[in-house]
Design an enzyme around this catalytic site. Structure first.
Site, PDB file in Angstrom:
ATOM      1  N   ARG A   5      -0.284   0.373 -19.617  1.00  0.00           N
ATOM      2  CA  ARG A   5      -0.881  -0.010 -18.330  1.00  0.00           C
ATOM      3  C   ARG A   5      -1.825  -1.194 -18.557  1.00  0.00           C
ATOM      4  O   ARG A   5      -3.019  -1.001 -18.789  1.00  0.00           O
ATOM      5  CB  ARG A   5      -1.643   1.176 -17.739  1.00  0.00           C
ATOM      6  CG  ARG A   5      -0.808   2.439 -17.506  1.00  0.00           C
ATOM      7  CD  ARG A   5      -1.729   3.532 -16.981  1.00  0.00           C
ATOM      8  NE  ARG A   5      -1.051   4.727 -16.553  1.00  0.00           N
ATOM      9  CZ  ARG A   5      -0.982   5.851 -17.262  1.00  0.00           C
ATOM     10  NH1 ARG A   5      -1.546   5.904 -18.459  1.00  0.00           N
ATOM     11  NH2 ARG A   5      -0.373   6.910 -16.788  1.00  0.00           N
ATOM     12  N   ARG A  49      -1.313  11.649  -2.048  1.00  0.00           N
ATOM     13  CA  ARG A  49      -1.362  12.470  -3.257  1.00  0.00           C
ATOM     14  C   ARG A  49      -2.564  13.402  -3.315  1.00  0.00           C
ATOM     15  O   ARG A  49      -2.566  14.379  -4.044  1.00  0.00           O
ATOM     16  CB  ARG A  49      -1.372  11.560  -4.494  1.00  0.00           C
ATOM     17  CG  ARG A  49      -0.061  10.879  -4.744  1.00  0.00           C
ATOM     18  CD  ARG A  49      -0.202   9.663  -5.652  1.00  0.00           C
ATOM     19  NE  ARG A  49      -0.864   9.942  -6.898  1.00  0.00           N
ATOM     20  CZ  ARG A  49      -1.093   9.016  -7.828  1.00  0.00           C
ATOM     21  NH1 ARG A  49      -0.729   7.779  -7.608  1.00  0.00           N
ATOM     22  NH2 ARG A  49      -1.689   9.342  -8.963  1.00  0.00           N
ATOM     23  N   HIS A  86      -6.273  13.773 -10.214  1.00  0.00           N
ATOM     24  CA  HIS A  86      -6.992  13.484 -11.451  1.00  0.00           C
ATOM     25  C   HIS A  86      -7.143  14.734 -12.306  1.00  0.00           C
ATOM     26  O   HIS A  86      -7.021  14.691 -13.533  1.00  0.00           O
ATOM     27  CB  HIS A  86      -8.375  12.912 -11.127  1.00  0.00           C
ATOM     28  CG  HIS A  86      -8.334  11.483 -10.685  1.00  0.00           C
ATOM     29  ND1 HIS A  86      -9.352  10.889  -9.971  1.00  0.00           N
ATOM     30  CD2 HIS A  86      -7.401  10.515 -10.857  1.00  0.00           C
ATOM     31  CE1 HIS A  86      -9.041   9.627  -9.726  1.00  0.00           C
ATOM     32  NE2 HIS A  86      -7.869   9.385 -10.249  1.00  0.00           N
ATOM     33  N   CYS A 117       8.334   7.712 -16.551  1.00  0.00           N
ATOM     34  CA  CYS A 117       7.011   7.528 -17.147  1.00  0.00           C
ATOM     35  C   CYS A 117       5.898   8.083 -16.269  1.00  0.00           C
ATOM     36  O   CYS A 117       4.720   7.889 -16.548  1.00  0.00           O
ATOM     37  CB  CYS A 117       6.737   6.058 -17.461  1.00  0.00           C
ATOM     38  SG  CYS A 117       6.647   4.997 -15.999  1.00  0.00           S
ATOM     39  N   GLU A 140       9.546   3.042  -8.105  1.00  0.00           N
ATOM     40  CA  GLU A 140       8.482   3.780  -7.428  1.00  0.00           C
ATOM     41  C   GLU A 140       8.688   3.805  -5.925  1.00  0.00           C
ATOM     42  O   GLU A 140       8.189   4.689  -5.234  1.00  0.00           O
ATOM     43  CB  GLU A 140       7.126   3.119  -7.709  1.00  0.00           C
ATOM     44  CG  GLU A 140       6.773   3.019  -9.177  1.00  0.00           C
ATOM     45  CD  GLU A 140       5.651   2.026  -9.410  1.00  0.00           C
ATOM     46  OE1 GLU A 140       4.553   2.476  -9.753  1.00  0.00           O
ATOM     47  OE2 GLU A 140       5.883   0.815  -9.244  1.00  0.00           O
ATOM     48  N   ASN A 193       4.930   9.586  -9.883  1.00  0.00           N
ATOM     49  CA  ASN A 193       3.746   9.812  -9.050  1.00  0.00           C
ATOM     50  C   ASN A 193       3.872   9.069  -7.719  1.00  0.00           C
ATOM     51  O   ASN A 193       3.754   9.653  -6.645  1.00  0.00           O
ATOM     52  CB  ASN A 193       2.479   9.342  -9.765  1.00  0.00           C
ATOM     53  CG  ASN A 193       2.230  10.079 -11.065  1.00  0.00           C
ATOM     54  OD1 ASN A 193       3.023  10.912 -11.484  1.00  0.00           O
ATOM     55  ND2 ASN A 193       1.118   9.780 -11.698  1.00  0.00           N
ATOM     56  N   ASP A 194       4.101   7.754  -7.801  1.00  0.00           N
ATOM     57  CA  ASP A 194       4.225   6.972  -6.574  1.00  0.00           C
ATOM     58  C   ASP A 194       5.550   7.218  -5.867  1.00  0.00           C
ATOM     59  O   ASP A 194       5.609   7.220  -4.633  1.00  0.00           O
ATOM     60  CB  ASP A 194       4.057   5.478  -6.868  1.00  0.00           C
ATOM     61  CG  ASP A 194       2.594   5.051  -6.856  1.00  0.00           C
ATOM     62  OD1 ASP A 194       1.805   5.675  -6.128  1.00  0.00           O
ATOM     63  OD2 ASP A 194       2.239   4.110  -7.589  1.00  0.00           O
ATOM     64  N   ARG A 237       3.884  -2.792 -18.912  1.00  0.00           N
ATOM     65  CA  ARG A 237       3.948  -2.958 -17.461  1.00  0.00           C
ATOM     66  C   ARG A 237       3.010  -4.090 -17.054  1.00  0.00           C
ATOM     67  O   ARG A 237       1.839  -4.098 -17.433  1.00  0.00           O
ATOM     68  CB  ARG A 237       3.536  -1.668 -16.745  1.00  0.00           C
ATOM     69  CG  ARG A 237       3.624  -1.770 -15.216  1.00  0.00           C
ATOM     70  CD  ARG A 237       3.293  -0.456 -14.533  1.00  0.00           C
ATOM     71  NE  ARG A 237       1.887  -0.103 -14.657  1.00  0.00           N
ATOM     72  CZ  ARG A 237       1.373   1.067 -14.276  1.00  0.00           C
ATOM     73  NH1 ARG A 237       2.164   1.996 -13.770  1.00  0.00           N
ATOM     74  NH2 ARG A 237       0.084   1.312 -14.423  1.00  0.00           N
TER      75      ARG A 237
END
Length: 563
Positions: A298, A457, A196, A494, A423, A446-447, A335
C-alpha cells in the site's frame, strides 16, 4: 435475551472474523469520560476563548502523540489506522469548529463535543469509507475531553485475569495494544467483517466476533465461550466442557503455527500465499514468514503525513526498502496511490467532495494530474532495477477496460508486469476483457463488498451486508477467477477475505491463484489448505456459491470440511 441474528436464551450470534475458541469472564470497555469529572471541570475558568483554545491544542497534541507512539510500535494495519487517527486529531477543520464554538461562549468540553458532532454528521452522510472514521472521531473526542478535565484516557482496562473483551465498538487505539495473553477474544456489538476491529484482530490472531447484537447486555464478569469460527457467544456452558474446547482450539492453533510452507492442497495443487505490507519495516518482518512474496504494498501509507510530493529519487528509496527483502526470487505487487476518501494525502487528494468513497480516489487522481502517476511509476521502476526484485504494479479503483489498457501501457513501458484491482463491480463483470489488456488481476474484497452491496462498511445495521460471504460478492469473485482460468493469467485476492481459512478453501476452488493477507494470518490459511484436496476446494466453492446467505455459506463449507 434475543437478537436479530440467530440466537437462543443462552447464545448470541454475530459475524465471525478470527477463528479460535476462548472462554472467560466478560470485561467491558469503559467508553466514556466520567460525568462527575466533566461537572467538576465546568467551563475550566479560562480567562478567554484564546486561552481555552490553547488548552484544546495542548490536549490534541497529547492525544496525537499517543496515537503516533502506538503506531511506532505497531505494524501493518495497526500502524496505518493509528497514524490516520493522529492526523484526524490534528485536523484543522476540527480545530476551527472548536474555536468557533469557544468564541460563541461555549465551554471547552461543549465546544469539542459540538465540533465533533458536526463532523460525525458530515462523515455519516458521506457514507462509504468516510463513515468508517466516525468511531475514530468519537475516540478522539473522549480522549481530548479526558485530557482537558484531568481524567485518564478512556479505553480498555487492564484485565486481572484472561478475559473476553466486550464493547459496543472498538477504536484502533483500543485494539492495537492488546495483550493476547490477557485478552483472549474480542466481541463487539457493532461493526462488520472489514471494520478496524476486525482487521487488527486478524493481525493479532485473537478470536473475534463482530456485529453481535445484544452483547453489551451481558453483565460484567459473566462467563462466556466465544467461537470465532461459528460466530457464537455462549452463556451457561459447563466450565469443564469449555476448558476442553479451548484446549483443543489452542492445540489446533499451535499446529497451524508450526506450518512452514510452501502452500499447496493435500494433492499437490500449488497456491501462492503473500503478505500485505505498508512500508519497509512491515515488508522486512513479513519476509520472515512462509510467504512467496508481497501481494499488496500500500504505497499511499508511506505518504499520509507528507505535505509535498516526494521526488522520484526519494520514492525509489522508499520502495526499494520494501522490495529488497524479496530479491531472493520472490515478487512484490505494488499498488499505486490509493489516496482519497479516508486516506487523504495533501499533495494528491481533492478537497470538499460530497461523496469521496465514490469520488476522485485511486487511479482517478491521475486523470487531471498525470504527472503524479508517471513519477510514481518512475520511482517504482528505479527501485525494481536497483534491487533486482520481480515487481508487479497494479492500479486501484479501475472501472473500465480503457482505464486498464492505458495504465497497463504505462507500466509495461517501464518493463514491469501490469495489473488492476477488482474493487468496482464493473471490473469484475468485465474481467475477461480486462485480462486482454493486463497481466493479472487482484480482487480487493473489502471495497468490492461495499460497492456490490451498496452498504457502508461501518453501518452497524448493515453489517450482515458487508460480509464477503454474501452470495453476490462470491459470484463476482467467481466470475473474475473464471476469467483468469480462461485467460491463463493470475487472479489473486488481497482483501480481508483472504485471511479467512474457511473462505480460502472456497476461493481456491473458484480458481483464485494467490491469497494476500496480514502476515500473521498466513500460517492458519496455509495449514488449512494443506488438509484438503483441490477437488474438496471446488466442492467448497460450489457449496458457498449455492448458499442463500453468509451464515448458511459458512455452515455449508464447515460441514463439507468436517469442522
Amino acid at each position: 435475551m434475543t437478537t436479530s441474528a440467530e440466537s437462543s436464551a443462552t447464545t448470541l450470534s454475530g459475524t465471525p472474523v478470527v477463528p479460535g475458541v476462548a472462554a472467560g469472564p466478560v470485561l467491558h470497555v469503559r467508553g466514556e469520560v466520567s460525568p462527575d469529572a466533566i461537572a467538576r471541570f465546568g467551563d475550566g475558568d479560562f480567562p478567554d476563548a484564546d486561552a481555552a483554545l490553547g488548552a484544546y491544542d495542548e490536549a490534541v497534541a497529547a492525544v496525537a502523540d499517543t496515537f503516533t507512539s502506538k503506531a511506532a510500535s505497531a505494524q501493518g494495519a495497526a500502524a496505518e489506522v493509528l497514524t490516520a487517527s493522529a492526523g484526524l486529531a490534528r485536523d484543522k477543520g476540527l480545530r476551527s469548529g472548536v474555536a468557533k464554538n469557544l468564541q460563541a461562549g461555549q465551554g471547552p468540553v461543549a465546544a469539542v463535543q459540538g465540533a465533533v458532532e458536526q463532523f460525525v454528521t458530515i462523515f455519516t452522510n458521506m457514507g462509504g469509507l468516510m463513515a468508517e472514521r466516525v468511531t475514530d472521531l468519537r475516540d478522539i473526542e473522549r480522549r481530548v475531553v479526558a485530557h482537558l478535565v484531568g481524567e485518564p484516557a478512556p479505553g480498555v482496562p487492564t484485565p486481572s485475569e484472561p478475559s473476553i473483551l466486550v464493547a459496543e465498538d472498538l477504536a484502533p487505539s483500543d485494539t492495537s495494544g492488546l495483550d493476547p495473553e490477557l485478552v483472549t477474544a474480542l466481541v463487539t456489538e457493532r461493526g462488520g467483517a472489514t471494520s478496524h476491529t476486525a482487521i487488527i484482530a486478524r493481525q493479532l490472531g485473537i478470536p473475534c466476533v463482530v456485529g453481535a447484537a445484544g452483547v453489551m447486555e451481558l453483565p460484567a464478569g459473566t462467563f462466556v465461550v466465544v467461537d470465532g469460527e461459528t460466530g457464537t457467544i455462549e452463556q451457561g456452558t459447563d466450565p469443564d466442557e469449555a476448558r476442553s474446547r479451548v484446549e483443543e482450539s489452542h492445540r489446533l492453533r499451535e499446529e497451524l503455527a508450526s506450518w512452514s510452507g510452501p502452500a499447496s492442497t493435500s494433492d499437490g495443487m500449488p497456491v501462492k500465499l503473500l503478505a500485505n505490507v505498508a512500508d519497509g519495516a512491515s515488508a522486512e518482518s513479513a519476509g520472515g514468514e512462509p510467504v512467496q512474496g508481497v501481494g499488496l504494498f500500500r504505497t499511499e501509507l508511506c505518504f499520509l503525513d507528507r505535505k509535498e510530493e516526494p521526488s522520484v529519487e526519494e520514492q525509489a528509496d522508499i520502495y526499494a526498502r520494501v522490495l529488497a527483502p524479496y530479491s531472493d526470487g520472490r515478487y512484490v505487487v505494488v499498488r499505486t496511490l490509493d489516496a482519497g476518501s479516508d486516506k487523504p494525502i495533501a499533495f494528491a487528494t481533492h478537497q470538499g467532495e460530497e461523496n469521496p468513497a465514490l469520488g476522485v480516489r485511486g487511479l482517478r487522481l491521475s486523470f487531471d494530474n498525470p504527472g503524479l502517476m508517471e513519477r510514481q511509476l518512475d520511482g517504482i521502476a528505479a527501485a525494481a532495477e536497483r534491487t533486482g526484485t520481480e515487481t508487479w504494479v497494479m492500479a486501484p479503483m479501475v472501472a473500465t477496460v480503457a482505464e486498464a489498457a492505458d495504465f497497463s501501457a504505462k507500466v509495461r513501458a517501464r518493463g514491469l508486469k501490469a495489473g488492476v484491482m477488482v474493487e468496482i463491480p464493473s471490473a469484475a463483470l468485465l474481467a475477461h476483457r480486462m485480462l486482454e489488456v493486463v497481466d493479472f488481476l487482484s480482487i480487493g474484497t473489502n471495497d468490492l463488498t461495499q460497492y456490490a452491496m451498496a452498504a457502508d462498511r461501518m453501518a452497524t445495521d448493515l453489517a450482515h451486508l458487508t460480509d464477503p460471504w454474501q452470495p453476490a460478492v462470491l459470484q463476482l469473485i467467481a466470475i473474475t477467477a473464471h476469467a483468469g482460468t480462461e485467460a491463463g493469467k493470475p487472479v489473486g485476492v488481497c482483501g480481508e477475505a483472504a485471511a479467512d481459512p474457511l473462505l480460502a478453501t472456497a476461493l481456491i476452488g473458484m480458481g483464485i491463484t494467490s491469497l494476500s493477507m496480514a502476515a500473521r494470518a498466513v500460517r492458519p490459511v496455509g495449514a488449512q489448505l494443506g488438509r484438503v484436496t483441490f477437488e474438496t476446494c471446488e466442492a467448497a466453492a460450489e457449496a458457498a456459491l449455492g448458499a442463500p446467505d453468509p451464515m448458511a455459506a459458512r455452515a455449508a463449507v464447515r460441514e463439507l470440511l468436517g469442522h
